[in-house]
Design a protein around this motif. Structure first.
Motif, PDB file in Angstrom:
ATOM      1  N   TRP A   1       7.753  54.938 -18.039  1.00  0.00           N
ATOM      2  CA  TRP A   1       8.737  54.706 -16.982  1.00  0.00           C
ATOM      3  C   TRP A   1       8.163  53.858 -15.849  1.00  0.00           C
ATOM      4  O   TRP A   1       8.862  53.004 -15.292  1.00  0.00           O
ATOM      5  CB  TRP A   1       9.266  56.037 -16.456  1.00  0.00           C
ATOM      6  CG  TRP A   1      10.121  56.771 -17.440  1.00  0.00           C
ATOM      7  CD1 TRP A   1       9.820  57.923 -18.102  1.00  0.00           C
ATOM      8  CD2 TRP A   1      11.422  56.381 -17.908  1.00  0.00           C
ATOM      9  NE1 TRP A   1      10.841  58.288 -18.944  1.00  0.00           N
ATOM     10  CE2 TRP A   1      11.837  57.356 -18.847  1.00  0.00           C
ATOM     11  CE3 TRP A   1      12.273  55.316 -17.620  1.00  0.00           C
ATOM     12  CZ2 TRP A   1      13.066  57.287 -19.491  1.00  0.00           C
ATOM     13  CZ3 TRP A   1      13.501  55.243 -18.267  1.00  0.00           C
ATOM     14  CH2 TRP A   1      13.878  56.221 -19.191  1.00  0.00           C
ATOM     15  N   MET A   2       6.881  54.046 -15.524  1.00  0.00           N
ATOM     16  CA  MET A   2       6.279  53.234 -14.462  1.00  0.00           C
ATOM     17  C   MET A   2       6.089  51.791 -14.922  1.00  0.00           C
ATOM     18  O   MET A   2       6.345  50.847 -14.155  1.00  0.00           O
ATOM     19  CB  MET A   2       4.954  53.849 -14.022  1.00  0.00           C
ATOM     20  CG  MET A   2       5.122  55.166 -13.278  1.00  0.00           C
ATOM     21  SD  MET A   2       3.587  55.849 -12.582  1.00  0.00           S
ATOM     22  CE  MET A   2       2.668  56.236 -14.082  1.00  0.00           C
ATOM     23  N   ALA A   3       5.637  51.600 -16.161  1.00  0.00           N
ATOM     24  CA  ALA A   3       5.466  50.241 -16.672  1.00  0.00           C
ATOM     25  C   ALA A   3       6.808  49.529 -16.785  1.00  0.00           C
ATOM     26  O   ALA A   3       6.912  48.325 -16.499  1.00  0.00           O
ATOM     27  CB  ALA A   3       4.767  50.270 -18.020  1.00  0.00           C
ATOM     28  N   THR A   4       7.837  50.261 -17.196  1.00  0.00           N
ATOM     29  CA  THR A   4       9.178  49.678 -17.280  1.00  0.00           C
ATOM     30  C   THR A   4       9.638  49.177 -15.916  1.00  0.00           C
ATOM     31  O   THR A   4      10.366  48.174 -15.818  1.00  0.00           O
ATOM     32  CB  THR A   4      10.170  50.725 -17.828  1.00  0.00           C
ATOM     33  OG1 THR A   4       9.766  51.096 -19.149  1.00  0.00           O
ATOM     34  CG2 THR A   4      11.583  50.176 -17.888  1.00  0.00           C
ATOM     35  N   ALA A   5       9.209  49.860 -14.844  1.00  0.00           N
ATOM     36  CA  ALA A   5       9.575  49.452 -13.478  1.00  0.00           C
ATOM     37  C   ALA A   5       8.686  48.332 -12.951  1.00  0.00           C
ATOM     38  O   ALA A   5       8.870  47.885 -11.812  1.00  0.00           O
ATOM     39  CB  ALA A   5       9.499  50.656 -12.547  1.00  0.00           C
ATOM     40  N   GLY A   6       7.717  47.878 -13.745  1.00  0.00           N
ATOM     41  CA  GLY A   6       6.895  46.738 -13.359  1.00  0.00           C
ATOM     42  C   GLY A   6       5.545  47.087 -12.766  1.00  0.00           C
ATOM     43  O   GLY A   6       4.820  46.183 -12.327  1.00  0.00           O
TER      44      GLY A   6
ATOM     45  N   ALA B   1       5.851  48.957 -23.296  1.00  0.00           N
ATOM     46  CA  ALA B   1       6.472  48.717 -21.987  1.00  0.00           C
ATOM     47  C   ALA B   1       5.523  48.030 -21.020  1.00  0.00           C
ATOM     48  O   ALA B   1       5.959  47.558 -19.964  1.00  0.00           O
ATOM     49  CB  ALA B   1       6.943  50.039 -21.386  1.00  0.00           C
ATOM     50  N   GLY B   2       4.227  47.968 -21.356  1.00  0.00           N
ATOM     51  CA  GLY B   2       3.276  47.255 -20.512  1.00  0.00           C
ATOM     52  C   GLY B   2       2.093  48.061 -20.023  1.00  0.00           C
ATOM     53  O   GLY B   2       1.208  47.513 -19.351  1.00  0.00           O
ATOM     54  N   ALA B   3       2.043  49.359 -20.314  1.00  0.00           N
ATOM     55  CA  ALA B   3       0.898  50.169 -19.895  1.00  0.00           C
ATOM     56  C   ALA B   3      -0.356  49.738 -20.654  1.00  0.00           C
ATOM     57  O   ALA B   3      -0.288  49.356 -21.822  1.00  0.00           O
ATOM     58  CB  ALA B   3       1.180  51.650 -20.132  1.00  0.00           C
TER      59      ALA B   3
ATOM     60  N   GLY C   1       7.170  63.784 -16.399  1.00  0.00           N
ATOM     61  CA  GLY C   1       6.608  62.451 -16.353  1.00  0.00           C
ATOM     62  C   GLY C   1       7.567  61.441 -15.752  1.00  0.00           C
ATOM     63  O   GLY C   1       7.173  60.556 -14.981  1.00  0.00           O
ATOM     64  N   LYS C   2       8.837  61.587 -16.081  1.00  0.00           N
ATOM     65  CA  LYS C   2       9.845  60.684 -15.506  1.00  0.00           C
ATOM     66  C   LYS C   2      10.027  60.945 -14.016  1.00  0.00           C
ATOM     67  O   LYS C   2      10.127  60.004 -13.217  1.00  0.00           O
ATOM     68  CB  LYS C   2      11.177  60.858 -16.246  1.00  0.00           C
ATOM     69  CG  LYS C   2      12.228  59.839 -15.829  1.00  0.00           C
ATOM     70  CD  LYS C   2      13.502  59.979 -16.663  1.00  0.00           C
ATOM     71  CE  LYS C   2      14.517  58.905 -16.284  1.00  0.00           C
ATOM     72  NZ  LYS C   2      15.764  59.031 -17.069  1.00  0.00           N
ATOM     73  N   PHE C   3      10.069  62.226 -13.615  1.00  0.00           N
ATOM     74  CA  PHE C   3      10.181  62.545 -12.186  1.00  0.00           C
ATOM     75  C   PHE C   3       8.999  61.956 -11.416  1.00  0.00           C
ATOM     76  O   PHE C   3       9.168  61.389 -10.329  1.00  0.00           O
ATOM     77  CB  PHE C   3      10.205  64.064 -11.967  1.00  0.00           C
ATOM     78  CG  PHE C   3      11.412  64.766 -12.526  1.00  0.00           C
ATOM     79  CD1 PHE C   3      12.630  64.127 -12.651  1.00  0.00           C
ATOM     80  CD2 PHE C   3      11.326  66.088 -12.934  1.00  0.00           C
ATOM     81  CE1 PHE C   3      13.740  64.780 -13.171  1.00  0.00           C
ATOM     82  CE2 PHE C   3      12.418  66.752 -13.447  1.00  0.00           C
ATOM     83  CZ  PHE C   3      13.628  66.099 -13.563  1.00  0.00           C
ATOM     84  N   ALA C   4       7.791  62.110 -11.973  1.00  0.00           N
ATOM     85  CA  ALA C   4       6.601  61.580 -11.315  1.00  0.00           C
ATOM     86  C   ALA C   4       6.671  60.063 -11.206  1.00  0.00           C
ATOM     87  O   ALA C   4       6.346  59.483 -10.165  1.00  0.00           O
ATOM     88  CB  ALA C   4       5.345  62.003 -12.085  1.00  0.00           C
ATOM     89  N   ALA C   5       7.098  59.418 -12.280  1.00  0.00           N
ATOM     90  CA  ALA C   5       7.198  57.958 -12.274  1.00  0.00           C
ATOM     91  C   ALA C   5       8.168  57.473 -11.204  1.00  0.00           C
ATOM     92  O   ALA C   5       7.884  56.502 -10.487  1.00  0.00           O
ATOM     93  CB  ALA C   5       7.643  57.470 -13.651  1.00  0.00           C
ATOM     94  N   GLU C   6       9.299  58.136 -11.076  1.00  0.00           N
ATOM     95  CA  GLU C   6      10.279  57.735 -10.068  1.00  0.00           C
ATOM     96  C   GLU C   6       9.695  57.839  -8.666  1.00  0.00           C
ATOM     97  O   GLU C   6       9.912  56.963  -7.821  1.00  0.00           O
ATOM     98  CB  GLU C   6      11.533  58.598 -10.199  1.00  0.00           C
ATOM     99  CG  GLU C   6      12.336  58.306 -11.466  1.00  0.00           C
ATOM    100  CD  GLU C   6      13.418  59.345 -11.738  1.00  0.00           C
ATOM    101  OE1 GLU C   6      14.283  59.072 -12.598  1.00  0.00           O
ATOM    102  OE2 GLU C   6      13.403  60.429 -11.101  1.00  0.00           O
ATOM    103  N   ALA C   7       8.941  58.922  -8.418  1.00  0.00           N
ATOM    104  CA  ALA C   7       8.331  59.085  -7.097  1.00  0.00           C
ATOM    105  C   ALA C   7       7.274  58.012  -6.837  1.00  0.00           C
ATOM    106  O   ALA C   7       7.187  57.467  -5.725  1.00  0.00           O
ATOM    107  CB  ALA C   7       7.714  60.482  -6.983  1.00  0.00           C
ATOM    108  N   VAL C   8       6.470  57.699  -7.850  1.00  0.00           N
ATOM    109  CA  VAL C   8       5.418  56.693  -7.681  1.00  0.00           C
ATOM    110  C   VAL C   8       6.013  55.311  -7.452  1.00  0.00           C
ATOM    111  O   VAL C   8       5.536  54.546  -6.599  1.00  0.00           O
ATOM    112  CB  VAL C   8       4.488  56.690  -8.915  1.00  0.00           C
ATOM    113  CG1 VAL C   8       3.534  55.502  -8.878  1.00  0.00           C
ATOM    114  CG2 VAL C   8       3.698  57.992  -8.982  1.00  0.00           C
ATOM    115  N   VAL C   9       7.050  54.966  -8.186  1.00  0.00           N
ATOM    116  CA  VAL C   9       7.703  53.663  -7.997  1.00  0.00           C
ATOM    117  C   VAL C   9       8.225  53.540  -6.567  1.00  0.00           C
ATOM    118  O   VAL C   9       8.042  52.500  -5.909  1.00  0.00           O
ATOM    119  CB  VAL C   9       8.838  53.473  -9.032  1.00  0.00           C
ATOM    120  CG1 VAL C   9       9.680  52.244  -8.679  1.00  0.00           C
ATOM    121  CG2 VAL C   9       8.272  53.341 -10.432  1.00  0.00           C
TER     122      VAL C   9
END
Length: 449
Positions: free
Chosen positions: A45-50, A140-142, A347-355
């Motif tokens: 999810w983080m890699a998908t967000a760039g 996704a880019g990771a 993992g998705k919740f964490a990714a959203e917060a990090v983005v």
């Protein structure tokens, strides 16, 4: 790099450095420690967000993990959300629901038809599942570094984690290297070694379980229901000398000629610290029909075990630049011991917060965004997990478990409600009466944090 003394949980003590995030060199936007379901989902999810994501895994793929290999519709949804092909043509075995055995009864409960979840579950060997997830994150880019064992956190002079020390990885000379990032996700599983190195201990008052499992060749391989045994006996049920054993069992057909068979015991059980779980599994299976083939000569591997960290038994989920994700933060559902979907969702919740956080400058605004991760965990599961903790204490009493089994199973309508509750499968807004009751219960229950 100077040597560091061993610290708690097998990791070294944190390395303190005078470098601050402002003047230090970063190797990635975020480092993810561990490439299991939580780490791979977060990385995806983080890699998908760039974001530039560095994913560090101590082993290499494919690799074995102790698991029941069965997924409810909640796990199915998490995989679909990540773009994983879950069709039967792609190697997945679909299941219709849960078969419950207990109290001399056998009841088949189909997964509910809901707007929020598909109406089928899945079975896939855990080694395959984890490999699929990490490949999706890399696609996704990771950036994945296998055979890279994290040995210690790196702290700045304010005590904030700004990276990790690790051995192995590219070059394979096993030298210790440092990796720097403004945010680190601890996704290292039930051991929680990264959290322990930071002094984040497990809360022993919250639920914990132990599960063991083994593969057997069996004619039951193509079963299209997950099967759960609510009572385990050391002989034929009803026999005068048969004794009720602690825990609950499962038999999941794998569709390849084998079955995954296992059992779990909760720490609310009187036998939790005293039980030989491998012997317990064999004792139970010796009481099953011989034609099922669940005997030593048909075993495909040794019996293996793992802990089940439940009900947020390690918190806080965010502190000083580190997010605890999946099993590291005790995300296993205490009602049914299911961990994979909650690992992926956390993992998705964490990714959203990090983005959100990395779109802001270092300081209070970024910290506020990172604090939204534990808030999301508490809002999503905090009340439900508190109810699960009460459930764990109740069923730890064998008399309560027997009463629930023998008086509940004869009522299919009640058991369909129980299935929704235990598997956390409801439509909060558009559901039926049972959905509304479960939603009301969680709304009036103070959430765990």
């Amino acid at each position: 790099m100077t040597a560091i003394a061993d610290g708690p949980g097998g990791l070294s003590q944190p390395l303190e450095t005078s470098e601050s995030p402002e003047d230090g060199h970063y190797d990635a936007d975020v480092i993810v420690v561990g490439a299991g379901p939580s780490g791979s989902a977060a990385a995806y999810w983080m890699a998908t967000a760039g974001l530039d994501v560095l994913l560090l895994e101590k082993t290499s793929f494919p690799r074995e993990k102790v698991c029941g290999d069965g997924l409810t519709p909640r796990g199915t949804r998490a995989l679909i959300d990540m773009g994983i092909d879950v069709s039967e043509e792609a190697g997945w075995l679909h299941n219709k629901g849960l078969r419950v055995i207990g109290g001399g009864m056998r009841l088949e409960l189909d997964w509910p038809e809901l707007a929020s979840f598909p109406a089928y579950g899945l079975v896939r060997p855990r080694a395959d599942l984890d490999h699929l997830l990490v490949r999706q994150a890399v696609k996704a880019g990771a950036r994945l570094h296998e055979q890279t064992s994290v040995t210690a956190p790196i702290l700045d002079k304010q005590g904030r984690v700004t990276g990790v020390l690790a051995k192995g990885g590219p070059g394979a000379d096993r030298a210790e290297s440092s990796y720097r990032a403004p945010i680190v996700l601890a996704c290292d599983g039930v051991s929680g070694r990264f959290a322990l190195a930071l002094g984040l201990q497990r809360n022993d008052k919250r639920p914990m379980g132990v599960a063991v499992r083994r593969y057997y060749t069996s004619p039951r391989t193509d079963d299209d229901y997950l099967e759960s045994w609510l009572e385990l006996w050391d002989g034929p049920p009803g026999a005068d000398d048969a004794k009720l054993l602690p825990g609950y069992g499962w038999i999941f057909g794998m569709g390849d000629g084998s079955v995954n068979v296992g059992l779990g015991v909760l720490n609310s059980s009187a036998g939790f610290q005293k039980t030989n779980y491998r012997t317990l599994l064999t004792t139970w299976l010796d009481s099953t029909p011989p034609e099922w083939g669940l005997r030593e000569q048909n075993a495909l591997c040794p019996t293996q075990g793992a802990g089940l960290p439940m009900g947020f038994n390690r918190t806080p989920h965010y502190r000083d630049g580190v997010l605890l994700v999946g099993d590291s933060g005790g995300s296993v559902n205490p009602f049914n011991g299911e961990g994979i979907p909650y690992a992926m969702e956390s993992g998705k919740f964490a990714a959203e917060a990090v983005v959100r956080a990395l779109a802001r400058p270092p300081g209070p605004a970024r910290e506020k965004a990172l604090a939204s991760y534990p808030a999301a965990m508490a809002a999503e599961w905090g009340a439900y997990y508190r109810l699960g903790g009460v459930f764990v204490k109740l069923i730890g009493n064998p008399a309560v478990m027997r009463a629930c089994t023998r008086h509940g199973l004869p009522h299919p309508g009640l058991m369909r409600f129980v299935l929704k509750l235990l598997a956390n499968l409801t439509d909060p807004r558009d559901g039926d009466v049972s959905d509304r009751i479960i939603t009301a219960l969680t709304r009036v229950t103070p959430p765990l944090r």
